[in-house]
Motif scaffolding. Sequence first.
Motif, short mmCIF file in Angstrom:
data_model
loop_
_atom_site.label_atom_id
_atom_site.label_comp_id
_atom_site.label_asym_id
_atom_site.label_seq_id
_atom_site.Cartn_x
_atom_site.Cartn_y
_atom_site.Cartn_z
N CYS A 670 0.82 -1.21 0.00
CA CYS A 670 0.00 0.00 0.00
C CYS A 670 0.86 1.26 0.00
O CYS A 670 2.03 1.24 0.37
N ASP A 674 -2.39 6.38 1.36
CA ASP A 674 -3.60 5.69 1.80
C ASP A 674 -3.60 5.48 3.30
O ASP A 674 -4.65 5.53 3.94
N HIS A 678 -6.41 7.10 5.58
CA HIS A 678 -7.24 6.18 6.37
C HIS A 678 -7.24 6.57 7.85
O HIS A 678 -8.28 6.60 8.50
N ILE A 685 -8.53 1.90 1.99
CA ILE A 685 -7.12 1.72 1.66
C ILE A 685 -7.00 0.98 0.33
O ILE A 685 -7.64 -0.05 0.14
N LYS A 686 -6.20 1.51 -0.59
CA LYS A 686 -5.94 0.85 -1.87
C LYS A 686 -4.48 0.42 -1.93
O LYS A 686 -3.60 1.05 -1.34
#
Length: 772
Positions: A670, A674, A678, A685-686
């Motif tokens: 990640c 993100d 978050h 979250i990507k």
Amino acid sequence: MTKNISEADTRANYIDPKLIESDWTSDNIEREYYFTDGRKLLGNQRGKRLYLDYLLKFNNINLGLIEAKRSDEHPTKGLQQAIDYAEKLKIDFVYSTNGKQIYEFNRTVGKGDYIEKFPTPQELYNRLYGKNIELKKKLHNIPFYLTGAMRPRYYQEIAVNKVLENIAEEKKRILLTLATGTGKTFISFQIVHKLFQAKWNIDGENRRPRILFLADRNVLADQAINTFNPYEKDLVKINGEEVKSRNGVVPTNAFIFFAIYQAIAERENIGAYYKSYPADFFDLIIIDECHRGSADEDGSWRAILSHFNKAVHLGLTATPKREDNVDTYKYFGKPIYEYSLSDGINDGFLTPYKVKRIRTNIDEYIHTNDNKVIQGEIKKDRYDINDFDKSIIIPKRTDLIARAILNNIGKMEKTIVFCVNQDHALELRDMINKHKTVSDSNYCVRVTSDEGKIGRNFLEAFQDNDKDIPVILTSSKMLTTGIDARNVRNIVLTSPIGSIVEFKQIIGRGTRVYDGKDFFTIIDFAGATDLFYDSAWDGIPEDETETYETGEINDEKIRKKTSVTTIQEPKEEYGERKEKLIIELSNGRILKVIDVDIRYIDENGKPLTVREFLEKLVGELPAIYQDENHLRKIWANPDTRKELLAQLGTLGFEKEQLDALRDMIASPECDIFDVLSHISFSSDIKTRRERASAVRNDNFFTIYQNLKAREFLEYVLNHYEKFGIEELQRERLGDLVKLKLGTPKDAKVVFGDMKNLLGAYYQLQQHIYQAV
């Protein structure tokens, strides 16, 4: 004009002379005494350490503490904090002074008053230890046995001294309750060392005491023997092998005796070895993990304790009083000292943790004719989580759990998997090894009583922090208590746990502190962590906010639970070998993990939001961006992103801390963007792969007619996906050009000029972070 005198000046000019006047020397005073390590934070950082201005000592005992204030401040300004510290350190006399006035507070009576001068060390000692003072003085005067730079923790000193004082006062039943991982064996050794040096015994004779250390597992007894190594010539282990080597005679030519109760208790074909000793042979019996049945009148240990009734019995346990260990407290009485899990985590001597509750689409089974019965017969309409791997085995489910374990731990993170029984530990070991990506044949091994010496060797290698292999241990009951493996990163629970006592013991396998270990993870497949909601865990938890694997917060609150699903644990690890039901699922049934609920839980069992939990681990999170769009705009530009990272660094969030944050709440795949989004705004979250795929799908590259330009930007995107944001720094552009296009002149031909190249590089990043 009066000079503003500092606190340091006050100490030197006013307080120190008054202490000298009352016979306090440098040997009796420890200035700026730090007594905690500070709570573990992310990135190998620590929270605030607690310390005293002055610690007053005499005869190796902490007698009092002094809170120092500036001479122009009120003398009792810091009194309440000093009293709180005194409560923690079990120090009775608290002094608060500005150098001109001295206030003495007696914690045992809860009262205080101003005094003219400090009492002398001897006066203070006499006030505290009036009864049997000569024996107490003798025991106190013997220093701890320490090597190198080793220093006992404050609670270990308290525990040792409390036991010795109770022995001096001729108490026969003594109980210490200290959380797993806090050094109960070290405490036992120091107690024995002092009693040895003082030649204390119950007869009052001029001889060393004879001491029996009782455990219920060989591995615990062997660990204790290693701790007692300085007295190697004075100790012996009582077991069949030792008795056989002495022609059937029990050993008596030692002072410290180690035994597991199974080895010396009465068995079908062997008489009880303990009966070969006179009832008054031992002066002290130390019972390790005493909650495991030693005090139950029908328990196996009770006969041994009853035989040696004249000895002092010291019980050690990690479990506070509960319905399922009430016999222990009935036998020993109230603990003379308690040090809890929450104490250990807050002080920085134990590691914080989080929970991953994993649910599958086969957490229950209802039989249909599509599925095949391989063995046994269907006896219930519905099988639930309590039945799996006990009365019913579904190999595909075991296979699914093995894959889920591997997917939820780091490849080389040391992990203990607690299974239903020894057979289940064997099956799960085989499934994990089937799906592992590490080639070493000992990557995952079973450690149970059936494995014998092979299992013990694997356990020793697992405990050795210089060895990577084995990584995963599967076990059942053998590893629930007393196993000192400091670098355990994951505790996996595959079946419900019927006892909160056992639950605390299992959780304790992960709490030990190790460099670089900021937290550990409890991975729960069976709802065993619902025991956190038990009112006796460490207080009743408040409502929980659920967070999913994606980071999305569930708005629906989960009400606190007053009861949990429990099962009756068998007394023996193996009961009768009953035929189990084995089911082969139809080929059309696809098994999968349907939910990963990440719960962030504090040291008291209270569920926390992501932000609350991370603020405990990191400290206060910075607010240097206004909202998610503001953060996105900053991050999408290499220049402003660099400035933001510099700002975060000055606030203590260096790359190491940011990477640790990412690994904790997401994964290395990640983007740090993100993670920050978050934490701050509860956004999803990507992964970098998801962000790169979004760019490929939004027709960004089609605006570039030159094929080489398009290929270069795709090359940059691939590097970002594989290696992270370092590939998107402005300073990195020149290297990327050399790798893909050649010289700056070649790049100029492809993009027209360097300004166009830079613009395309920046525009690509805007598209990367547009994905939401």
